[in-house]
Motif scaffolding. Sequence first.
Motif, PDB file in Angstrom:
ATOM      1  N   LEU A  50       7.295  -3.370  -6.535  1.00 15.41           N
ATOM      2  CA  LEU A  50       5.917  -3.062  -6.177  1.00 15.41           C
ATOM      3  C   LEU A  50       5.316  -4.143  -5.287  1.00 15.41           C
ATOM      4  CD1 LEU A  50       3.350  -1.384  -6.392  1.00 15.41           C
ATOM      5  CD2 LEU A  50       2.893  -2.465  -8.593  1.00 15.41           C
ATOM      6  N   LEU A  59      -9.383   2.440  -4.521  1.00 19.20           N
ATOM      7  CA  LEU A  59      -8.039   2.873  -4.133  1.00 19.20           C
ATOM      8  C   LEU A  59      -8.058   3.420  -2.710  1.00 19.20           C
ATOM      9  CD1 LEU A  59      -5.137   3.129  -5.148  1.00 19.20           C
ATOM     10  CD2 LEU A  59      -5.688   5.447  -5.886  1.00 19.20           C
ATOM     11  N   PRO A  73      -4.391  -4.885  -1.641  1.00 19.89           N
ATOM     12  CA  PRO A  73      -4.089  -4.758  -3.070  1.00 19.89           C
ATOM     13  C   PRO A  73      -4.118  -6.137  -3.748  1.00 19.89           C
ATOM     14  CG  PRO A  73      -2.454  -3.614  -1.752  1.00 19.89           C
ATOM     15  CD  PRO A  73      -3.296  -4.397  -0.811  1.00 19.89           C
ATOM     16  N   ILE A  86      -1.218  -0.806 -12.780  1.00 22.68           N
ATOM     17  CA  ILE A  86      -0.090   0.125 -12.632  1.00 22.68           C
ATOM     18  C   ILE A  86       0.976  -0.186 -13.668  1.00 22.68           C
ATOM     19  CG2 ILE A  86       1.795   0.823 -11.098  1.00 22.68           C
ATOM     20  CD1 ILE A  86      -0.186   0.413  -8.741  1.00 22.68           C
ATOM     21  N   ILE A 114      -4.489  -4.683  -9.525  1.00 18.98           N
ATOM     22  CA  ILE A 114      -3.925  -3.348  -9.317  1.00 18.98           C
ATOM     23  C   ILE A 114      -2.486  -3.309  -9.813  1.00 18.98           C
ATOM     24  CG2 ILE A 114      -3.085  -1.811  -7.513  1.00 18.98           C
ATOM     25  CD1 ILE A 114      -5.625  -2.057  -6.142  1.00 18.98           C
ATOM     26  N   VAL A 115      -1.742  -4.368  -9.514  1.00 18.38           N
ATOM     27  CA  VAL A 115      -0.349  -4.435  -9.976  1.00 18.38           C
ATOM     28  C   VAL A 115      -0.318  -4.354 -11.498  1.00 18.38           C
ATOM     29  CG1 VAL A 115       1.715  -5.876 -10.069  1.00 18.38           C
ATOM     30  CG2 VAL A 115       0.402  -5.735  -7.948  1.00 18.38           C
ATOM     31  N   ILE A 141       2.418   1.718  -3.416  1.00 10.20           N
ATOM     32  CA  ILE A 141       1.449   2.269  -4.377  1.00 10.20           C
ATOM     33  C   ILE A 141       1.321   3.772  -4.157  1.00 10.20           C
ATOM     34  CG2 ILE A 141      -0.981   2.290  -5.068  1.00 10.20           C
ATOM     35  CD1 ILE A 141      -1.028  -0.750  -4.428  1.00 10.20           C
ATOM     36  N   ARG A 142       1.260   4.180  -2.887  1.00  9.42           N
ATOM     37  CA  ARG A 142       1.184   5.614  -2.573  1.00  9.42           C
ATOM     38  C   ARG A 142       2.448   6.329  -3.062  1.00  9.42           C
ATOM     39  NH1 ARG A 142      -2.078   8.310   0.832  1.00  9.42           N
ATOM     40  NH2 ARG A 142      -2.661   6.440   1.990  1.00  9.42           N
ATOM     41  N   LYS A 195       0.844  -1.192   0.000  1.00  8.85           N
ATOM     42  CA  LYS A 195       0.000   0.000   0.000  1.00  8.85           C
ATOM     43  C   LYS A 195       0.880   1.244   0.000  1.00  8.85           C
ATOM     44  CE  LYS A 195      -1.402   1.311   3.973  1.00  8.85           C
ATOM     45  NZ  LYS A 195      -2.039   1.442   5.266  1.00  8.85           N
TER      46      LYS A 195
END
Length: 167
Positions: free
Chosen positions: A72, A42, A52, A60, A56-57, A17-18, A14
Amino acid sequence: MGKIAPKPYFNCMKDRIRQIMESQHMTQQVFAQFIEMSPASLSSIFNGRTKPTLNIVEAIKKKIPDISTDWLMFGSGSMYLDANSASPTPSSTPLSASESMLEFSDAPVIAPDFVQPTTQNPNSVKSTRPISAREEIKIIDKMPRRVTEIRVFYDDQTWESFIPAKK
């Protein structure tokens, strides 16, 4: 003095991702739209309500192909595949439904979608039941339901009954 417990795996993801979002100079809402994800989803990741996922991976990775998947997902290595690339450019080529940006060298090879045989076996499961058109049946004999009484129960152990007026 006791040891501090390490953060759980997904909290670290997380945070990564941020970090990507901030490195792209995007707000949470803009970043969610950029990776084609709902802002609420999100937000729930950042708030710790959900974890996550690989989707999501991949989202991105699809938009920022220079992101290191190992970094990641697991926090290993550098943020970008090319360490000299400080600000990656988003990908402009969309992926087809069958393509995936993730590459796992140790992952087993999965065969493509099952290919149907060209000849139909008369003993196959498909031939055991004929395909019929769907029939719709409308029941008109049944009378519509009507409200006959409404009861309201109160916390002082009393109740009231309401009966609709006859038409």
